[in-house]
Design an enzyme around this catalytic site. Structure first.
Site, short mmCIF file in Angstrom:
data_model
loop_
_atom_site.label_atom_id
_atom_site.label_comp_id
_atom_site.label_asym_id
_atom_site.label_seq_id
_atom_site.Cartn_x
_atom_site.Cartn_y
_atom_site.Cartn_z
N ASP A 44 1.19 -1.35 0.34
CA ASP A 44 -0.28 -0.15 0.15
C ASP A 44 1.28 1.21 -0.01
O ASP A 44 1.78 1.88 0.68
CB ASP A 44 -1.42 0.06 1.51
N TRP A 310 -3.05 -8.85 -4.02
CA TRP A 310 -2.38 -10.32 -3.11
C TRP A 310 -2.57 -11.45 -3.61
O TRP A 310 -3.81 -11.48 -4.63
CB TRP A 310 -3.71 -9.50 -1.46
C1 FRU Z 1 -3.69 -4.35 2.92
C2 FRU Z 1 -2.82 -4.07 4.34
C3 FRU Z 1 -3.44 -2.95 5.56
C4 FRU Z 1 -2.70 -2.82 6.26
C5 FRU Z 1 -1.35 -3.86 5.44
C6 FRU Z 1 0.25 -4.23 5.52
O1 FRU Z 1 -2.87 -4.28 1.66
O2 FRU Z 1 -3.81 -5.23 4.23
O3 FRU Z 1 -4.47 -3.07 5.70
O4 FRU Z 1 -2.15 -1.58 6.51
O5 FRU Z 1 -1.60 -3.52 3.90
O6 FRU Z 1 1.32 -4.84 4.82
#
Ligand code: FRU
Length: 492
Positions: A44, A310
């Site tokens: 992110d 993901w």
């Molecule tokens: C979203 C997420 C967030 C979290 C982060 C962890 O892609 O799962 O909710 O803060 O990535 O890397």
């Protein structure tokens, strides 16, 4: 202690980056103009803001390998949203409240200092089904120069989720903003029976927070968890962005593992209630997640997303790195919809222009000067009597990334079955014919393609992994269409 521990963790991460930087710099799928880390894994975007004369973007970062791991915050900044300067890693995990990761969050200037608010993540030993496997709390770090950050001694500033129908563990990704003399923060959450929701907090000083209300929730058909909420006020309309996990596919929509979308409405910040319309996608491609927005000093709303998904295959991991950010996009509300267009600064990347006008398209053909692996192409097609229109890019005799415009359904399909290595599949976006025409605005970089349709009606983003010789661009139609205009630029 915190300060020394943080400094030592940052130094260790820096050394890991220096040990791997050279190897990654040579890798063939490294982007030319998209943000990527020098090596290691990113996800992110975080802390997107304007501070001290520059745009800053942070990102979820695992500098030690090309796979996800305890999250750090990587950092870049830019004066023009196109040339990004690498800055020192901003946050490293290591305190009791963030020992397993400094998860996503946002940034805000206050009294000349840059504050970042992030989620401290701690894994708990899982004790059977239904057991809560984590502690997530909201934490602050502050910087006087926008480069070196210190975690606050008062952390965590929101130690746990409020009481109510709120999951005790999944509580993350604070987005902070200032409005009417107060600070607000929206945090991603889920109900105890797994419906996504967003929680609103308020503060007078950015450090002491009070829970206001469950600001919005999905009633079950918008996924089981809302990650990475973002809020913007665009005149009379408020925008809530979120990334729901686990929405079920509906026809050809929601085929990605997780989605990113928005709702338009009005926030009553006193009561903490966001009255809103339906959830709509921000991007119809394969790879766009956890976008973050900011309002810049000119009042423009800008958005950058993670241009990956993901659990998708990421062939660049073999080269020691993984993940890129999308191009920066401008958001605007029009006729009850949110339009995304490429940030105008991207024009600064343009090399020499190649133009074509009024070219009849039927059997497959190329056009002089239009080819490459890193380019922008803006093309307006008049469908005339054609049933469909096909635009291929990254073409070689073995590979192609295929876009098909279908007149009867007024949709654009993007197919990467033959794009090269990596994940395959097809996605579909709405693309309304206007006066018989459709406009496609493409941004290709070595391992990505972003297609802006009809000046922001829809966007499709995808990672693609062709060989370096796949640089062809090909036009064809079922029937005869007219390419009214094509403007092509190599980007660099
Ligand atoms: C979203 C997420 C967030 C979290 C982060 C962890 O892609 O799962 O909710 O803060 O990535 O890397």
């Amino acid at each position: 202690m915190t300060k020394q521990r943080h400094a030592a963790a940052l130094e260790k991460a820096k050394q890991a980056v220096e040990a791997n930087r050279a190897r990654c710099a040579e890798a063939p799928w490294r982007p030319v103009y998209h943000i990527a880390a020098p090596c290691g894994w990113i996800n992110d975007p975080n802390g997107f803001c304007y501070y001290d004369g520059a745009y800053h973007l942070f990102y979820q970062y695992h500098p030690y390998s090309a796979g996800w791991g305890p999250m750090h915050w990587g950092h870049v900044r830019s004066k023009d949203l196109t040339e990004w300067e690498e800055c020192p890693i901003a946050l490293a995990p290591g305190e009791a409240y963030d020992v397993d990761g400094c998860f996503s969050g946002s940034a805000l200037e206050k009294d000349g200092k840059l504050y970042v608010m992030y989620t401290g993540h701690v894994d708990l030993p899982v004790k059977g089904p239904g057991a809560c496997d984590r502690v997530e709390s909201q934490c602050l770090a502050v910087s006087a120069d926008g480069l070196r950050f210190e975690k606050l001694a008062a952390n965590p500033v929101i130690a746990k989720p409020p009481e109510g129908d709120i999951h005790p563990g999944h509580f993350r990704d604070p987005k902070i903003w200032r409005m009417g003399g107060k600070y607000y923060c929206v945090v991603g959450s889920r109900t105890k029976d797994e419906h996504g929701q967003a929680l609103l907090f308020a503060s007078d000083d950015i450090k002491r927070w009070e829970f206001v209300n469950v600001m919005a929730s999905g009633d079950g058909d918008v996924g089981f968890m809302w990650e990475c909420p973002s809020f913007e006020r665009a005149g009379e309309t408020d925008i809530l962005i979120c990334s729901p996990q686990g929405m079920r596919p509906r026809g050809k929509q929601y085929l990605n593992l997780h989605q990113s979308g928005y709702m338009l409405g009005k926030l009553d910040e006193e009561r903490g209630v966001f009255s809103h319309g339906p959830f709509a996608l921000l991007d119809y491609g394969f790879d766009f997640y956890a976008p973050q927005t900011m309002t810049d000093p000119n009042g423009r709303i800008l958005m950058i997303g993670w241009m990956d998904m993901w659990e998708s295959e990421m062939p660049e991991q073999a080269d020691g790195w993984a993940g890129v950010m999308s191009t920066p996009r401008e958001l605007a509300v029009r006729d009850g919809k949110l339009l995304s267009t490429p940030a105008r600064e991207l024009r600064r990347l343009r090399g020499a222009r190649v133009s074509h006008a009024n070219v009849a398209i039927s059997a497959p053909r190329s056009l002089a000067g239009i080819q490459g692996d890193c380019f922008e192409l803006e093309a307006v097609f008049d469908l005339q009597d054609a049933k469909s229109l096909t635009l291929k890019c990254r073409v070689s005799d073995r590979e192609e990334t295929v876009m098909v415009y279908d007149r009867s359904s007024q949709t654009l399909k993007l197919n990467r079955d033959r794009a090269g290595k990596g994940p395959k599949g097809e996605r579909e976006a709405p693309a309304t014919l206007k006066d018989g025409c459709v406009k496609l605005h493409l941004f290709a970089d070595r391992s990505s393609l972003e297609i802006f349709i009809n000046d922001g009606e829809a966007v499709m983003s995808a990672r693609v992994y062709p060989q370096t010789d796949a640089i062809g661009v090909e036009f064809s139609a079922d029937g005869t269409a007219m390419l009214k205009s094509a403007e092509f630029y190599t980007l660099g």
